[in-house]
Design an enzyme around this catalytic site. Structure first.
Site, PDB file in Angstrom:
ATOM      1  N   GLY A  17     -48.965  31.331 -23.376  1.00 49.78           N
ATOM      2  CA  GLY A  17     -49.624  30.965 -24.224  1.00 49.78           C
ATOM      3  C   GLY A  17     -51.357  31.442 -24.251  1.00 49.78           C
ATOM      4  N   SER A  18     -51.931  32.077 -24.132  1.00 51.74           N
ATOM      5  CA  SER A  18     -53.722  32.143 -23.995  1.00 51.74           C
ATOM      6  C   SER A  18     -53.560  32.076 -25.781  1.00 51.74           C
ATOM      7  CB  SER A  18     -53.945  33.923 -23.030  1.00 51.74           C
ATOM      8  OG  SER A  18     -53.389  34.490 -23.988  1.00 51.74           O
ATOM      9  N   ASN A  19     -53.193  32.809 -26.466  1.00 46.46           N
ATOM     10  CA  ASN A  19     -53.522  32.943 -27.670  1.00 46.46           C
ATOM     11  C   ASN A  19     -52.817  31.085 -27.874  1.00 46.46           C
ATOM     12  OD1 ASN A  19     -53.904  35.165 -29.319  1.00 46.46           O
ATOM     13  ND2 ASN A  19     -52.149  35.612 -27.436  1.00 46.46           N
ATOM     14  N   ARG A  70     -27.960  34.346 -33.515  1.00 53.85           N
ATOM     15  CA  ARG A  70     -29.521  33.649 -34.475  1.00 53.85           C
ATOM     16  C   ARG A  70     -29.236  32.664 -35.166  1.00 53.85           C
ATOM     17  NH1 ARG A  70     -32.678  37.023 -32.669  1.00 53.85           N
ATOM     18  NH2 ARG A  70     -32.143  38.546 -31.802  1.00 53.85           N
ATOM     19  N   MET A  95     -41.583  35.196 -28.212  1.00 57.58           N
ATOM     20  CA  MET A  95     -40.733  36.678 -28.637  1.00 57.58           C
ATOM     21  C   MET A  95     -38.922  36.644 -29.262  1.00 57.58           C
ATOM     22  SD  MET A  95     -43.471  38.071 -27.985  1.00 57.58           S
ATOM     23  CE  MET A  95     -42.800  39.656 -27.217  1.00 57.58           C
ATOM     24  N   LEU A  98     -36.856  36.797 -36.121  1.00 59.22           N
ATOM     25  CA  LEU A  98     -35.823  35.803 -36.710  1.00 59.22           C
ATOM     26  C   LEU A  98     -35.182  36.065 -38.078  1.00 59.22           C
ATOM     27  CD1 LEU A  98     -39.893  33.716 -37.950  1.00 59.22           C
ATOM     28  CD2 LEU A  98     -38.465  33.427 -35.831  1.00 59.22           C
ATOM     29  N   ASN A 112     -48.001  35.393 -37.849  1.00 55.23           N
ATOM     30  CA  ASN A 112     -48.361  36.193 -36.009  1.00 55.23           C
ATOM     31  C   ASN A 112     -49.662  36.845 -35.927  1.00 55.23           C
ATOM     32  OD1 ASN A 112     -45.983  37.203 -34.128  1.00 55.23           O
ATOM     33  ND2 ASN A 112     -46.113  39.165 -35.030  1.00 55.23           N
ATOM     34  N   HIS A 114     -50.151  40.302 -33.339  1.00 51.56           N
ATOM     35  CA  HIS A 114     -49.058  41.121 -32.535  1.00 51.56           C
ATOM     36  C   HIS A 114     -50.511  42.171 -31.899  1.00 51.56           C
ATOM     37  CE1 HIS A 114     -46.196  44.190 -31.515  1.00 51.56           C
ATOM     38  NE2 HIS A 114     -47.270  44.810 -32.653  1.00 51.56           N
ATOM     39  N   SER A 141     -53.571  42.453 -34.524  1.00 48.44           N
ATOM     40  CA  SER A 141     -53.863  42.882 -35.733  1.00 48.44           C
ATOM     41  C   SER A 141     -53.050  41.130 -35.887  1.00 48.44           C
ATOM     42  CB  SER A 141     -52.461  43.475 -36.652  1.00 48.44           C
ATOM     43  OG  SER A 141     -52.961  44.616 -36.176  1.00 48.44           O
ATOM     44  N   THR A 146     -42.808  38.202 -42.888  1.00 52.58           N
ATOM     45  CA  THR A 146     -42.230  38.703 -43.741  1.00 52.58           C
ATOM     46  C   THR A 146     -41.387  38.761 -43.053  1.00 52.58           C
ATOM     47  OG1 THR A 146     -42.403  41.465 -43.774  1.00 52.58           O
ATOM     48  CG2 THR A 146     -43.487  39.336 -45.370  1.00 52.58           C
ATOM     49  N   GLU A 148     -39.567  41.804 -42.873  1.00 49.53           N
ATOM     50  CA  GLU A 148     -39.836  43.002 -41.482  1.00 49.53           C
ATOM     51  C   GLU A 148     -40.245  42.859 -40.976  1.00 49.53           C
ATOM     52  OE1 GLU A 148     -40.915  47.326 -42.253  1.00 49.53           O
ATOM     53  OE2 GLU A 148     -41.551  45.921 -44.239  1.00 49.53           O
ATOM     54  N   ASP A 150     -42.894  42.657 -37.558  1.00 50.77           N
ATOM     55  CA  ASP A 150     -44.246  42.991 -37.273  1.00 50.77           C
ATOM     56  C   ASP A 150     -44.496  44.338 -39.257  1.00 50.77           C
ATOM     57  OD1 ASP A 150     -44.464  41.884 -35.023  1.00 50.77           O
ATOM     58  OD2 ASP A 150     -43.983  43.827 -33.979  1.00 50.77           O
TER      59      ASP A 150
HETATM   60  C1  GAR Z   1     -49.852  38.688 -27.308  1.00 50.27           C
HETATM   61  O1  GAR Z   1     -50.413  39.460 -26.564  1.00 50.27           O
HETATM   62  C2  GAR Z   1     -49.252  38.456 -28.390  1.00 50.27           C
HETATM   63  O2  GAR Z   1     -49.801  39.531 -29.594  1.00 50.27           O
HETATM   64  C3  GAR Z   1     -48.111  39.532 -28.363  1.00 50.27           C
HETATM   65  O3  GAR Z   1     -47.893  38.636 -27.283  1.00 50.27           O
HETATM   66  C4  GAR Z   1     -48.764  37.989 -26.464  1.00 50.27           C
HETATM   67  C5  GAR Z   1     -48.704  36.681 -26.005  1.00 50.27           C
HETATM   68  O4  GAR Z   1     -49.492  36.195 -24.946  1.00 50.27           O
HETATM   69  N1  GAR Z   1     -46.836  39.079 -29.477  1.00 50.27           N
HETATM   70  C6  GAR Z   1     -46.126  39.746 -28.977  1.00 50.27           C
HETATM   71  O5  GAR Z   1     -46.045  40.901 -28.447  1.00 50.27           O
HETATM   72  C7  GAR Z   1     -45.378  39.908 -30.776  1.00 50.27           C
HETATM   73  N2  GAR Z   1     -45.160  40.778 -31.205  1.00 50.27           N
HETATM   74  P1  GAR Z   1     -49.926  34.926 -24.529  1.00 50.27           P
HETATM   75  O6  GAR Z   1     -48.532  34.048 -24.723  1.00 50.27           O
HETATM   76  O7  GAR Z   1     -51.445  34.615 -23.640  1.00 50.27           O
HETATM   77  O8  GAR Z   1     -50.907  33.868 -26.376  1.00 50.27           O
END
Ligand code: GAR
Length: 218
Positions: A17-19, A70, A95, A98, A112, A114, A141, A146, A148, A150
């Site tokens: 969860g750093s983002n 799912r 992760m 969907l 999202n 990525h 990015s 959508t 598809e 990523d």
């Molecule tokens: C991040 O690098 C994010 O871009 C990636 O997971 C990490 C989560 O880090 N997401 C994907 O790969 C989704 N396809 P975080 O939990 O520290 O935010």
């Protein structure tokens, strides 16, 4: 101060969860146009839940292992998200793939982040794959989600150089630092009504078509 109520944001996580932390930090800025209404995780042990609790943000865990399919999981997830009446849903290291139904429910209001310069390196292990391919440049990015994987329209990107001695771990750390600037910016633009997904499926920034992703400079 914004004259409008801040946009209600629901953040979906699976891990560190750093983002999410970058979004929490951004919402603390005076006049922030968004407020995190809830953090939802599919994993009970996601550290991001702790980050949310420290800031008194409501949290919920919906464990995918409790659902037979799912489709069943995503139906429950959609109902849970809707309880928090979000204006925007932000996937931040969530992760899970969907279902098209869930994606359609939040069309134009789900973003999202990525860790690659999409359309390159969709999916997992992006840093190792970029190094393996001999890329000189890598990055992150933000895109509208959508059906598809990523594959939705990219709205913002940040680039980082790939150094000759890079390991996937140190490249990932360099990319992550850029992600932490990129995601709050994209969410802020959306919350301010500047960033939209048009009916034709193309992103628009300030009512102009965003033909190439907006690039975050150093
Ligand atoms: C991040 O690098 C994010 O871009 C990636 O997971 C990490 C989560 O880090 N997401 C994907 O790969 C989704 N396809 P975080 O939990 O520290 O935010």
């Amino acid at each position: 101060m914004s004259e409008h109520e801040p946009l209600r944001l629901v953040v979906l996580i699976s891990g560190s969860g750093s983002n999410l932390q970058a979004l929490i930090d951004a919402q603390s800025a005076p006049g922030s146009p968004f407020r995190i209404a809830a953090v939802i995780s599919n994993r009970l042990d996601a550290f991001g839940l702790e980050r949310a609790r420290r800031h008194a943000i409501p949290t919920a865990v919906l464990d995918h292992r409790d659902y037979p399919s799912r489709e069943d999981y995503d139906t429950a997830l959609g109902a849970l998200i809707d309880r928090f009446t979000p204006g925007l849903v932000a996937l931040a290291g969530f992760m899970r793939i969907l279902t098209p139904e869930l994606v359609a429910r939040y069309r134009g209001r789900m973003l999202n982040i990525h860790p690659s310069l999409l359309p390159k390196y969709r999916g997992l292990h992006t840093h190792a794959r970029a190094i393996e391919a001999g890329e000189r440049e890598h990055g992150a990015s933000v895109h509208f989600v959508t059906a598809e994987l990523d594959g939705g329209p990219v709205v913002l990107q940040a680039r980082v150089p790939v150094r000759p001695d890079d390991t996937p771990e140190c490249l990932a750390a360099r990319v992550l630092a850029r992600e932490h600037r990129l995601y709050p910016l994209a969410v802020r633009w959306f919350a301010e009504g500047r960033l939209k997904l048009a009916d034709d499926g193309a992103p628009r920034l300030d009512d102009q078509p965003l033909e190439t992703p907006w690039l975050l400079e150093d």
